[in-house]
Motif scaffolding. Structure first.
Motif, PDB file in Angstrom:
ATOM      1  N   ALA A 671       0.830  -1.204   0.000  1.00  0.00           N
ATOM      2  CA  ALA A 671       0.000   0.000   0.000  1.00  0.00           C
ATOM      3  C   ALA A 671       0.864   1.254   0.000  1.00  0.00           C
ATOM      4  CB  ALA A 671      -0.933  -0.025   1.208  1.00  0.00           C
ATOM      5  N   GLU A 672       1.897   1.264   0.835  1.00  0.00           N
ATOM      6  CA  GLU A 672       2.768   2.432   0.897  1.00  0.00           C
ATOM      7  C   GLU A 672       3.482   2.666  -0.439  1.00  0.00           C
ATOM      8  OE1 GLU A 672       2.926   4.604   3.201  1.00  0.00           O
ATOM      9  OE2 GLU A 672       1.664   3.573   4.674  1.00  0.00           O
ATOM     10  N   ALA A 673       3.882   1.558  -1.070  1.00  0.00           N
ATOM     11  CA  ALA A 673       4.537   1.702  -2.375  1.00  0.00           C
ATOM     12  C   ALA A 673       3.566   2.263  -3.404  1.00  0.00           C
ATOM     13  CB  ALA A 673       5.063   0.337  -2.828  1.00  0.00           C
ATOM     14  N   ARG A 674       2.308   1.832  -3.357  1.00  0.00           N
ATOM     15  CA  ARG A 674       1.320   2.343  -4.310  1.00  0.00           C
ATOM     16  C   ARG A 674       1.063   3.829  -4.075  1.00  0.00           C
ATOM     17  NH1 ARG A 674      -2.389  -0.097  -7.474  1.00  0.00           N
ATOM     18  NH2 ARG A 674      -0.604  -1.483  -7.812  1.00  0.00           N
ATOM     19  N   ILE A 675       1.026   4.254  -2.808  1.00  0.00           N
ATOM     20  CA  ILE A 675       0.834   5.680  -2.518  1.00  0.00           C
ATOM     21  C   ILE A 675       1.972   6.498  -3.111  1.00  0.00           C
ATOM     22  CG2 ILE A 675       0.844   7.398  -0.659  1.00  0.00           C
ATOM     23  CD1 ILE A 675      -0.736   5.436   1.038  1.00  0.00           C
ATOM     24  N   SER A 676       3.197   6.046  -2.899  1.00  0.00           N
ATOM     25  CA  SER A 676       4.351   6.780  -3.446  1.00  0.00           C
ATOM     26  C   SER A 676       4.258   6.881  -4.956  1.00  0.00           C
ATOM     27  CB  SER A 676       5.650   6.085  -3.038  1.00  0.00           C
ATOM     28  OG  SER A 676       5.789   6.062  -1.632  1.00  0.00           O
ATOM     29  N   GLU A 677       3.848   5.785  -5.589  1.00  0.00           N
ATOM     30  CA  GLU A 677       3.729   5.784  -7.044  1.00  0.00           C
ATOM     31  C   GLU A 677       2.657   6.758  -7.515  1.00  0.00           C
ATOM     32  OE1 GLU A 677       1.990   2.813 -10.490  1.00  0.00           O
ATOM     33  OE2 GLU A 677       2.589   1.962  -8.550  1.00  0.00           O
ATOM     34  N   LEU A 678       1.501   6.758  -6.859  1.00  0.00           N
ATOM     35  CA  LEU A 678       0.395   7.628  -7.269  1.00  0.00           C
ATOM     36  C   LEU A 678       0.740   9.095  -7.030  1.00  0.00           C
ATOM     37  CD1 LEU A 678      -2.628   5.542  -5.930  1.00  0.00           C
ATOM     38  CD2 LEU A 678      -1.940   5.838  -8.321  1.00  0.00           C
ATOM     39  N   VAL A 679       1.411   9.379  -5.913  1.00  0.00           N
ATOM     40  CA  VAL A 679       1.815  10.762  -5.637  1.00  0.00           C
ATOM     41  C   VAL A 679       2.782  11.248  -6.708  1.00  0.00           C
ATOM     42  CG1 VAL A 679       3.115  12.214  -4.030  1.00  0.00           C
ATOM     43  CG2 VAL A 679       1.374  10.628  -3.164  1.00  0.00           C
ATOM     44  N   GLU A 680       3.711  10.394  -7.073  1.00  0.00           N
ATOM     45  CA  GLU A 680       4.679  10.768  -8.107  1.00  0.00           C
ATOM     46  C   GLU A 680       3.994  11.034  -9.437  1.00  0.00           C
ATOM     47  OE1 GLU A 680       8.682   8.934 -10.295  1.00  0.00           O
ATOM     48  OE2 GLU A 680       7.844   7.962  -8.483  1.00  0.00           O
ATOM     49  N   ARG A 681       3.033  10.183  -9.798  1.00  0.00           N
ATOM     50  CA  ARG A 681       2.320  10.377 -11.066  1.00  0.00           C
ATOM     51  C   ARG A 681       1.487  11.650 -11.035  1.00  0.00           C
ATOM     52  NH1 ARG A 681      -0.118   4.404 -11.587  1.00  0.00           N
ATOM     53  NH2 ARG A 681      -1.510   5.386 -13.134  1.00  0.00           N
ATOM     54  N   ALA A 682       0.860  11.928  -9.902  1.00  0.00           N
ATOM     55  CA  ALA A 682       0.085  13.163  -9.793  1.00  0.00           C
ATOM     56  C   ALA A 682       1.002  14.381  -9.846  1.00  0.00           C
ATOM     57  CB  ALA A 682      -0.717  13.167  -8.494  1.00  0.00           C
ATOM     58  N   ARG A 691       0.890  17.048  -3.901  1.00  0.00           N
ATOM     59  CA  ARG A 691       0.796  17.225  -2.450  1.00  0.00           C
ATOM     60  C   ARG A 691      -0.607  16.904  -1.938  1.00  0.00           C
ATOM     61  NH1 ARG A 691       4.197  22.908  -1.641  1.00  0.00           N
ATOM     62  NH2 ARG A 691       6.291  22.002  -1.942  1.00  0.00           N
ATOM     63  N   LEU A 692      -1.625  17.321  -2.706  1.00  0.00           N
ATOM     64  CA  LEU A 692      -3.001  17.040  -2.286  1.00  0.00           C
ATOM     65  C   LEU A 692      -3.287  15.535  -2.299  1.00  0.00           C
ATOM     66  CD1 LEU A 692      -4.950  19.921  -4.071  1.00  0.00           C
ATOM     67  CD2 LEU A 692      -4.530  19.657  -1.618  1.00  0.00           C
ATOM     68  N   VAL A 693      -2.802  14.843  -3.328  1.00  0.00           N
ATOM     69  CA  VAL A 693      -2.997  13.389  -3.383  1.00  0.00           C
ATOM     70  C   VAL A 693      -2.299  12.734  -2.192  1.00  0.00           C
ATOM     71  CG1 VAL A 693      -2.380  11.298  -4.661  1.00  0.00           C
ATOM     72  CG2 VAL A 693      -3.368  13.262  -5.866  1.00  0.00           C
ATOM     73  N   ALA A 694      -1.095  13.206  -1.868  1.00  0.00           N
ATOM     74  CA  ALA A 694      -0.375  12.644  -0.732  1.00  0.00           C
ATOM     75  C   ALA A 694      -1.148  12.850   0.567  1.00  0.00           C
ATOM     76  CB  ALA A 694       1.016  13.280  -0.626  1.00  0.00           C
ATOM     77  N   LEU A 695      -1.686  14.075   0.755  1.00  0.00           N
ATOM     78  CA  LEU A 695      -2.464  14.353   1.964  1.00  0.00           C
ATOM     79  C   LEU A 695      -3.681  13.431   2.045  1.00  0.00           C
ATOM     80  CD1 LEU A 695      -3.221  16.069   4.461  1.00  0.00           C
ATOM     81  CD2 LEU A 695      -4.416  17.628   2.875  1.00  0.00           C
ATOM     82  N   CYS A 696      -4.414  13.327   0.935  1.00  0.00           N
ATOM     83  CA  CYS A 696      -5.636  12.521   0.938  1.00  0.00           C
ATOM     84  C   CYS A 696      -5.334  11.059   1.239  1.00  0.00           C
ATOM     85  CB  CYS A 696      -6.335  12.642  -0.422  1.00  0.00           C
ATOM     86  SG  CYS A 696      -7.085  14.256  -0.727  1.00  0.00           S
ATOM     87  N   LEU A 697      -4.307  10.517   0.599  1.00  0.00           N
ATOM     88  CA  LEU A 697      -4.025   9.099   0.783  1.00  0.00           C
ATOM     89  C   LEU A 697      -3.405   8.819   2.153  1.00  0.00           C
ATOM     90  CD1 LEU A 697      -2.828   8.032  -2.784  1.00  0.00           C
ATOM     91  CD2 LEU A 697      -5.105   7.869  -1.755  1.00  0.00           C
ATOM     92  N   ARG A 698      -2.633   9.755   2.687  1.00  0.00           N
ATOM     93  CA  ARG A 698      -2.097   9.560   4.036  1.00  0.00           C
ATOM     94  C   ARG A 698      -3.232   9.570   5.053  1.00  0.00           C
ATOM     95  NH1 ARG A 698       2.355   7.019   3.032  1.00  0.00           N
ATOM     96  NH2 ARG A 698       3.756   8.174   1.641  1.00  0.00           N
ATOM     97  N   ARG A 699      -4.167  10.519   4.904  1.00  0.00           N
ATOM     98  CA  ARG A 699      -5.306  10.547   5.813  1.00  0.00           C
ATOM     99  C   ARG A 699      -6.148   9.282   5.654  1.00  0.00           C
ATOM    100  NH1 ARG A 699      -2.742  13.803   7.972  1.00  0.00           N
ATOM    101  NH2 ARG A 699      -3.321  15.936   8.575  1.00  0.00           N
ATOM    102  N   THR A 700      -6.257   8.780   4.449  1.00  0.00           N
ATOM    103  CA  THR A 700      -6.996   7.539   4.240  1.00  0.00           C
ATOM    104  C   THR A 700      -6.355   6.408   5.027  1.00  0.00           C
ATOM    105  OG1 THR A 700      -7.734   8.180   2.020  1.00  0.00           O
ATOM    106  CG2 THR A 700      -7.712   5.826   2.521  1.00  0.00           C
ATOM    107  N   ARG A 701      -5.036   6.297   4.948  1.00  0.00           N
ATOM    108  CA  ARG A 701      -4.338   5.240   5.684  1.00  0.00           C
ATOM    109  C   ARG A 701      -4.478   5.430   7.193  1.00  0.00           C
ATOM    110  NH1 ARG A 701      -2.805   0.588   3.904  1.00  0.00           N
ATOM    111  NH2 ARG A 701      -0.985   0.551   5.295  1.00  0.00           N
ATOM    112  N   GLN A 702      -4.458   6.687   7.648  1.00  0.00           N
ATOM    113  CA  GLN A 702      -4.535   6.932   9.079  1.00  0.00           C
ATOM    114  C   GLN A 702      -5.925   6.655   9.655  1.00  0.00           C
ATOM    115  OE1 GLN A 702      -2.966  11.016   8.646  1.00  0.00           O
ATOM    116  NE2 GLN A 702      -1.579  10.527  10.344  1.00  0.00           N
TER     117      GLN A 702
END
Length: 912
Positions: A671-682, A691-702
């Motif tokens: 999951a963490e690897a997929r988040i990094s990949e999606l943030v990079e693509r965004a 940055r917004l994608v990173a915030l959203c997905l980090r909050r989702t995980r939390q």
């Protein structure tokens, strides 16, 4: 069942009753078949003349040895001990603990002693005299058991009948063979499964004049495949009807609209065996028989050479799913006429959406209704078959409601979504325009607006507004909101405690108070964080439009932290690991079955590490249960068999890479690897979007992992209510009001208050337990049910089956639920209690709820008959990182234990 006795000391009226003189006959005297024929004759239906040899004759002829054989069968019961648990009743084998060979041997002994014994002279004379009075000639000699043609069990074909019997000697011998057939292997097994005593059953025999049949067959006054109560289904063939009943011929098949006589289906390209007028006459006779008996009927009929129709048998159809308007506790139909086709309504099975195929206890249904405000809100529910159904009709008749349903239903249940288009096209459910409101101008008066009920109009809005501050806090300070949610769980547990000493009345009042005060509070305390977590996932999905496919975000939900159910499962795994290192504990868990382990736990004699470890685990999670939303279900603290079985399963894991904690860690890493990949693509689109994608997905995980917390807290409330009601039940047992403490879960609060005042409630409980036991054995549950009884999916499958098509012999398809591919051996599990799942095996189940999740820890993949991508099993499978396909029709029957299959969770296929 003793031999040699006669009733009233004579052989006349006690032994033979004419079918036309059965007004005062009872089921115990003449059996189900004869009793129904007598009612038909009395009502003026065309029935071949004949007489009934009563059960008094059977009891005179029954040798004394038969008593001992029947007692052994009754004493052994279904499980060999006289007991039959709910879990055993749900097993595919019906919970038969007594070996089939042993039971069949006893049945064979019973048949042998009857066939070897003489027919008493009085009985022999009565048969011959009545036969002669009919004018001799060929007759039908048919068994009529006292446990036959009952509302809950038809016993169709369990006893023998003999056609074209000619001559007094032959008739007497046929009677003896009918008596013996009460003890066929199939009849004994059927009685055992339905909980009917072998010592109490008796057999009468119907002797009727044979009709020289030109055409014969069977009709059902309700469609037995689809459940539709407005259709009559007729199977017919030239010659005697026994060929149709036995399956010896391929009959002509007709479906008739009962009210109009319109023929909906008939044979094509051949000359049918029945003319249209004959179909309408049979349909009318069947409808009249249904009205006479007050329930759908399975009718055998014959048309003689002169064209006259005769009815030779009528029995209730016991396999139909109950109508939505029926009282779930009495089976009596409502009065709104929906079953007759007026104002047809659509109901969705809500308990299937929760992963439950089993019925709910009456108390469980009662409490769920109270939690919903007793249908005061916008969602009306009914409980046919002791399952909760939601009325979808207003949504289907609303344009916006249709759009929402079309978007949301595929997420909850793929199979329901697949049949939704057909419902949307059905003119009975077309969009209805709301009535135009008069303005009140120009002399007109506007209709008075209905004032919303307090609970209906404000409760839902109040709860929604109450969680908004928590959602904001979760977004801004997620760690603080996490701690707040966990602290609430501890406060809730202390608030549920009842000061002691307490009377039964105070316990009942405390139970009702808990329900009234806790639910809204716990929702406001535990729902904001997970709600925000999934809201942030939705925001990320929007931000990633054109960048990533929606299915790519599923990986983000793998290995979520803070999921109380996952934490529980991992703690159970760690307990198993610790016990695996103790030789004595390992030996106990590998050599004893879950029931034996539970017995030792209750007596405190498990090996010390196991005893203390299990006590610690149950102190935290003992309030949980299989089917835990049903308040009537025993909690793990009462019956720890399931948990002990899971520990045994975990001890079989030998490959370190299959260890659940490692699998969970791998899922979280993925999951963490997929988040990094999606943030990079965004980020390639813009730095802000990244940055917004990173915030959203980090909050989702939390936050999203807390999705189980609201239910966990609700189950805490239900468990305390269960505990208090069990104490009330113990008091009522002392008072003689009920027979067992568990009977309280077959009553409601008002009835319990009456019971505390001394009323005898045993009769109510007995009726409801019988209905509950019947529903426990039901395997097919309509996911979408019409008010005329139609199982929508079954009706659409029947229509599709009539079309030319080529089925895939090596493939099942369903809804993709968790990506990945796994190949392994099938393990079909209908109930998780006592289930054994070897590491890497493919779990195939009708559906799942949180009580199943310990099995997921060692499963190679999941295949479910129910569910959609947001159903519980699918969500947990994604979190654990195992492939899953859900909504796979007939998976538990098409797949079998040990079969090697490949599950593709992305394509939604199961192949072999």
């Amino acid at each position: 069942m003793a031999s040699g006795s006669t009733e009233q000391g004579s052989a006349g009226p006690d032994l033979v009753v004419d079918l036309g003189n059965m007004a005062s006959a009872s089921l115990a005297t003449v059996g189900g078949k004869a009793l129904n024929l007598g009612r038909l004759v009395t009502a003026g239906f065309p029935v071949p003349p004949g007489f009934c040899l009563t059960t008094a004759a059977y009891r005179m002829a029954a040798p004394t040895d038969l008593d001992a054989i029947a007692a052994r069968l009754d004493g052994a019961g279904i499980d060999g001990t006289g007991a039959r648990s709910v879990e055993e009743a749900e097993r595919p084998d019906g919970g038969r603990g007594l070996a089939n060979d042993d039971r069949d041997s006893l049945a064979r002994q019973a048949r042998d002693v009857i066939l070897a014994g003489p027919v008493p002279p009085d009985v022999d004379a009565a048969i011959r005299e009545a036969y002669a009075a009919m004018g001799s000639g060929p007759v039908a000699v048919r068994s009529s058991a006292t446990a036959e043609d009952l509302p809950f069990a038809s016993f169709a074909g369990q006893q023998d009948s003999f056609m074209d019997v000619d001559g007094a000697d032959a008739v007497v011998e046929a009677v003896r063979r009918c008596w013996a057939s009460l003890w066929t292997d199939r009849a004994v097994a059927y009685r055992t499964t339905n909980g009917i005593s072998h010592r109490e059953v008796g057999l009468a025999v119907v002797i009727q004049r044979m009709v020289d049949a030109a055409t014969a067959g069977v009709l059902f006054t309700a469609n037995p495949v689809t459940g539709t109560r407005t259709q009559t289904v007729i199977d017919a063939s030239a010659g005697p009807g026994q060929a149709v009943v036995s399956g010896a011929v391929n009959p002509d098949h007709f479906v008739v609209e009962t009210a109009s006589g319109r023929i909906l289906q008939q044979p094509k390209d051949t000359r049918p065996s029945l003319a249209d007028a004959q179909l309408r006459e049979l349909t009318s006779l069947g409808d009249d028989a249904q009205r006479l008996f007050g329930a759908p009927q399975d009718v055998e009929w014959v048309i003689d050479g002169g064209g006259k129709a005769w009815l030779t048998q009528s029995r209730p159809v016991t396999t139909l799913y109950p109508l939505p308007e029926e009282d779930p506790f009495t089976g009596q139909a409502g009065t709104d006429g929906a079953a007759a086709g007026t104002d047809t309504r659509v109901y969705l099975c809500g308990t299937l959406m929760q992963g439950l195929t089993r019925p709910l206890t009456p108390m469980g249904l009662h409490v769920l209704a109270l939690m919903r405000g007793n249908n005061n809100g916008p969602w009306k529910t009914l409980n046919p078959g002791l399952r909760m159904y939601v009325d979808l009709t207003p949504i289907l008749r609303n344009k916006s409601g249709r759009e929402v349903l079309a978007r949301m239903l595929p997420l909850a249940d793929g199979r329901s979504a697949a049949i939704l288009p057909g419902l949307l096209e059905d003119p009975r459910f077309s969009v209805a325009r709301p009535p135009r409101k008069k303005s009140g101008r120009k002399g007109g008066t506007a209709p008075a607006r209905k004032q919303p009920n307090g609970a209906e109009g404000t409760q839902g809005l109040g709860v929604f507004l109450g969680i908004i501050p928590g959602m904001v806090r979760a977004l801004l300070w997620p760690d603080r909101e996490l701690r707040r949610a966990w602290r609430y769980q501890d406060r809730l547990a202390s608030r549920l405690a009842l000061p002691l000493p307490a009377t039964a009345a105070s316990r009942l009042q405390h139970t009702e108070d808990i329900l009234a005060t806790s639910v809204n509070r716990l929702i406001q305390a535990s729902l904001p964080a997970p709600a925000m977590g999934y809201l942030m996932l939705a925001a990320a999905r929007r931000l990633l439009r054109g960048i990533a496919e929606p299915r790519e975000l599923e990986a983000v939900l793998r290995g979520l932290p803070h999921n109380v159910t996952t934490i529980m499962d991992l703690e159970l795994w760690h307990l198993a690991v610790s016990l695996g290192g103790d030789p004595e504990a390992r030996r106990a868990f590998t050599e004893l079955n879950p029931g034996e382990l539970a017995g030792r736990y209750r007596s405190g004699t498990l090996p010390a590490p196991a005893q203390s470890g299990l006590e610690a685990f149950l102190s935290k999670y003992g309030h949980r249960a299989v089917a835990e939303i049903d308040l009537g279900m025993p909690r793990w603290s009462e019956e720890p068999d399931h948990i002990l079985g899971m520990v045994s399963n975990y001890l079989r894991v030998e490959d370190p890479e299959q260890a659940p904690d490692r699998q969970f860690a791998r899922a979280a890493g993925h999951a963490e690897a997929r988040i990094s990949e999606l943030v990079e693509r965004a980020g390639t689109k813009s730095r802000l979007r990244g940055r917004l994608v990173a915030l959203c997905l980090r909050r989702t995980r939390q936050l999203a992992g807390l999705r189980e917390l609201p239910k966990f807290c609700i189950v805490l409330v239900l468990a305390e209510m269960h505990r208090q009601l069990a104490e009330v039940g113990a008091e009522l047992v002392k008072n003689g009001t009920i027979g067992d403490a568990g009977d309280v879960f077959f009553l409601d609060f008002d009835e319990l208050r009456v019971g505390l005042r001394g009323a005898d409630l045993k009769g109510i409980v007995t009726r409801r337990r019988r209905l509950y036991d019947v529903e426990l054995r039901r395997r097919r549950i309509p996911r979408l049910l019409l008010s005329d009884g139609t199982d929508v999916e079954a009706a659409m499958m029947a229509a599709a089956a009539a079309l030319p098509q080529q089925a895939a012999a090596d493939r099942l398809t369903g809804t993709p639920a968790s990506a990945g591919t796994a190949t392994g051996k099938v393990r079909v599990i209908m109930d998780p209690v006592g289930a054994r799942l070897e590491p890497g095996e493919i779990l195939v189940a009708p559906s799942t709820d949180p009580g199943w999740t310990p099995l997921f820890m060692t499963a190679g993949a999941l295949v479910m008959e129910m569910g959609g991508v947001v159903s519980h099993g699918a969500v947990v499978a994604r979190e654990y990182g195992i492939p899953a396909v859900v909504g796979v029709a007939d998976a538990t029957t098409r797949l079998h234990d040990g079969q090697s299959i490949t599950v593709d969770g992305a394509a939604g296929t199961v192949t072999w």
